[in-house]
Design an enzyme around this catalytic site. Structure first.
Site, PDB file in Angstrom:
ATOM      1  N   GLU A 108       1.158   8.863   0.227  1.00 48.42           N
ATOM      2  CA  GLU A 108       1.193   7.478   1.422  1.00 48.42           C
ATOM      3  C   GLU A 108       2.633   7.181   1.694  1.00 48.42           C
ATOM      4  O   GLU A 108       2.945   6.773   2.818  1.00 48.42           O
ATOM      5  CB  GLU A 108       0.340   6.445   1.002  1.00 48.42           C
ATOM      6  CG  GLU A 108       0.225   5.190   2.104  1.00 48.42           C
ATOM      7  CD  GLU A 108      -0.587   4.141   1.621  1.00 48.42           C
ATOM      8  OE1 GLU A 108      -0.161   3.034   1.868  1.00 48.42           O
ATOM      9  OE2 GLU A 108      -1.796   4.435   1.370  1.00 48.42           O
ATOM     10  N   ASP A 109       3.435   7.096   0.623  1.00 47.94           N
ATOM     11  CA  ASP A 109       4.857   6.427   0.550  1.00 47.94           C
ATOM     12  C   ASP A 109       6.032   7.181   0.495  1.00 47.94           C
ATOM     13  O   ASP A 109       7.001   6.638   0.392  1.00 47.94           O
ATOM     14  CB  ASP A 109       4.709   5.246  -0.365  1.00 47.94           C
ATOM     15  CG  ASP A 109       3.847   4.016  -0.038  1.00 47.94           C
ATOM     16  OD1 ASP A 109       3.386   4.083   1.321  1.00 47.94           O
ATOM     17  OD2 ASP A 109       3.306   3.165  -0.798  1.00 47.94           O
TER      18      ASP A 109
END
Length: 207
Positions: A86-87
């Protein structure tokens, strides 16, 4: 009312030392590889209150082990890696290749999708959270540990408006998921009472 706060496992040496007694079968080498993978991927990212990102990842492992009693090695590895897709620039395929299909699947479950062109980001986020109701038990433990780490010190978030919205979202989506999971049901119950001043209509804090 007080609630339990985690954060003693703030570096890899502490995790390696403290994990030996409750989970001696967990491969320190493999978990250490996950920590190194995550540390390299997240780089110099920081949490909203300014702490190094790795502290959050190790805190999730601490909550899983010391709070929820998790001893599943793959789930602890997923705890370390839960935000890398996600990051960071890492992909689900890379996670699966290095750490196996179970870890890849569970990390995939807790990875919020990017909104498509024209989609409302708030609706995408809400749909993702609603979808967790159908998640496997391991994913629920992972997500609950992640969210508990995020909200256990909610009063340190630099944006007061975010404190309130995050409190509301947690009560709406995560607290119901904790029902029937003894540790998290109790922990989120205590947390909710401790931060009840963030509810809509509650009087603003004077200090």
């Amino acid at each position: 009312m007080t609630h339990r706060v985690f954060g003693a496992w703030h570096d890899w040496d502490t995790v390696r030392r403290e994990l030996a007694a409750p989970a001696p079968h967990v491969s320190v080498r493999r978990l250490g590889e996950a920590v190194a993978f995550a540390e390299e991927a997240h780089g110099d990212q920081r949490r909203p209150a300014g702490e190094p990102y790795l502290e959050h990842l190790l805190e999730v492992v601490e909550i899983l082990v010391r709070g929820a009693g998790v001893r599943d090695e793959d789930l602890l590895v997923a705890g370390v890696l839960h935000d890398v897709v996600e990051d960071t620039a890492r992909t689900a395929g890379e996670v699966g290749e290095r750490f196996g299909p179970r870890v890849e699947e569970w990390v995939g479950w807790v990875t919020k999708p990017e909104p498509a062109a024209g989609e409302d980001p708030a609706e995408v986020r809400d749909r993702y959270l609603r979808g967790l109701r159908c998640a496997p038990p391991e994913v629920l433990l992972l997500k609950l540990a992640d969210r508990y780490s995020n909200v256990q010190r909610l009063d340190t978030h630099p944006r007061p408006g975010k404190r309130r919205s995050y409190y509301r979202e947690t009560c709406r989506h995560l607290v119901p998921l904790a029902a029937g999971v003894p540790f998290f049901e109790a922990a989120f119950g205590e947390w909710r009472e401790a931060f009840r001043h963030l509810e809509d209509g509650a009087p603003a804090a004077t200090a």
